[in-house]
Design an enzyme around this catalytic site. Structure first.
Site, short mmCIF file in Angstrom:
data_model
loop_
_atom_site.label_atom_id
_atom_site.label_comp_id
_atom_site.label_asym_id
_atom_site.label_seq_id
_atom_site.Cartn_x
_atom_site.Cartn_y
_atom_site.Cartn_z
N GLU A 53 46.06 50.37 42.44
CA GLU A 53 44.60 50.29 42.36
C GLU A 53 44.10 50.87 41.04
OE1 GLU A 53 45.73 50.85 45.59
OE2 GLU A 53 44.10 50.35 47.00
N THR A 223 41.27 29.72 38.65
CA THR A 223 42.53 29.98 39.32
C THR A 223 43.63 29.79 38.28
OG1 THR A 223 42.58 27.67 40.03
CG2 THR A 223 41.82 29.28 41.65
#
Ligand code: DSN
Length: 418
Positions: A53, A223
């Site tokens: 993270e 994407t």
């Protein structure tokens, strides 16, 4: 796959079956491609074991000595390939990437303007069943009935009337060049953030076969697994520092937890591949193939939305052929020609049983197929669809014959990575 075969032979067999299926069929799904062996290898690595993270240099878990280098490489390669100042390579896929744009720039209830789904837009551009259509106030533009193309005067009119805070251009079934400068001018006029969703055309943009939104759009989402030929994932890009900061905060901690590091590494590999000269040839050939296939289909009486294509994608309205998109796509799939059924602009039929099919040439071009093969594929499509519209028994005979011929073709053009 020796470990997988011994631990879980059922899944191992199914994966092998899918590999055989992919090898033996002609992939005409516009949003799919075949990644290289290198991209596949990066995807299946120990990087899947790591949480990270945060962003390089600022993480909430220790042990990031290697992950930071991988993510930094992916970011730098994205910046260099697309010519942007900032890139975020963490979005899990296209929908979360687009949602991050909302979180970065809008409050719930704010107005967003995007192309309507039936006209070629994406669910996340404010369509009613999507969170983006439920939590924000969506307004839509479409295409003209007579041309099948976006009418920029109409877009401007709607934008001036509705005053959206965010405008999306791009989508999932747009066969024509997106006019980024015209969208940018409208966004500027109404004070909106312009987001260019280049998911379908990212590989063409990278390879110089479609104009770039850089310098026009405030933010760019894509994407990584369509024409760009990377793993399933997504990226957000921006030029201005303040936009990049807002996007980074929206992705993490706004929407996501730990990035998928195995995907990040595979994105880095795909970006390296896309920077090579061969990829420019690939991107150009995708469009050449698409236009050759479109020409073949037109010659055989197919109705193409907008009358043709400028990119990798062709949208067919099967109404004149007397058959719906769904039965046609199912019959083509049985013949080894993989497509998806799709709504067409102003479609009188329902989305689950629409009038059209959508095809694209990203996959077949990765297999090395060229114009001659596109003409053959167009002929097969016509034979299957025409037989199906006439007589079921005849259709069965044609499907069996075409399936055999498709196998011979696919054997001559092995797919990368398989
Ligand atoms: N599923 C993608 C496509 O096929 O275009 C869009 O999300």
């Amino acid at each position: 796959m020796s470990s997988l075969s011994s631990v879980d032979p059922q899944i191992a067999e199914l994966i092998k079956a899918e590999e055989r299926r992919q090898a033996d069929t002609v992939k005409l799904i516009a949003s799919e491609n075949y990644v290289s062996k290198a991209v596949l290898e990066a995807t299946g690595t120990v990087l899947t074991n790591k949480y990270s993270e945060g962003y390089p240099g600022k993480r909430y878990y220790e042990g990031q000595q290697v992950i930071d280098q991988i993510e930094t490489l992916a970011i730098e390669r994205a910046k260099s390939l697309f010519g942007v100042n900032h890139a975020n390579v963490q979005p899990y896929s296209g929908s979360p990437a687009n949602l991050a744009i909302y979180l970065a720039f809008l409050q719930p209830g704010d107005t967003v303007m995007g192309m309507g789904l039936p006209f070629g837009g994406h669910l996340t551009h404010g369509w009613s069943v999507s969170a983006t259509g439920k939590w924000f106030n969506p307004v839509r533009y479409g295409v003209r009935r007579d041309t099948g193309r976006v009418d920029m005067d109409e877009v401007r009119e709607i934008a001036l009337r509705e005053r959206p805070k965010l405008i999306f251009c791009g989508g999932t079934a747009i066969p024509r060049t997106i006019d980024f400068p015209a969208f940018a001018e409208i966004a500027r006029e109404v004070g909106a953030v312009l987001a260019a969703d280049i998911a379908h055309i990212a590989g063409l943009v990278a390879g110089g076969a479609h104009p770039s939104p850089v310098g026009h759009a405030d933010v760019i989402s894509t994407t990584t697994h369509k024409t760009l030929r990377g793993p399933r994932g997504a990226m957000l890009m921006a030029t201005a520092d303040e936009h990049a900061t807002a996007l980074n905060k929206a992705v993490f901690p706004g929407l996501q937890g730990g990035p998928h590091n195995h995907t990040t590494a595979a994105i880095a590999v795909a970006l390296k591949e896309a920077a090579a000269d061969e990829f420019k040839d690939y991107a150009r050939q995708v469009v050449v193939n698409s236009q050759a296939l479109a020409e073949e289909l037109l010659g055989r009486g197919f109705d193409l939305v907008s009358g043709g294509t400028d990119n990798h994608l062709i949208l067919l309205d099967l109404t004149p052929k007397g058959i719906g998109g769904k039965p046609a796509a199912q019959a083509l799939d049985r013949a080894g020609l993989e497509t998806n059924y799709n709504t067409v602009p102003f479609d009188p039929r329902k989305p689950f049983d629409p009038s059209g099919i959508r095809i694209g040439t990203a996959g077949v071009t990765s297999r090395g197929m060229g114009v001659a093969e596109m003409r053959q594929i167009g002929a097969w499509m016509d034979q299957v669809v025409s037989a199906l519209a006439k007589d079921q028994d005849e259709a069965e005979r044609v499907i069996t014959r075409v399936q055999g011929e498709v196998r011979e073709l696919t054997a001559r053009f092995p797919a990368p990575g398989l």
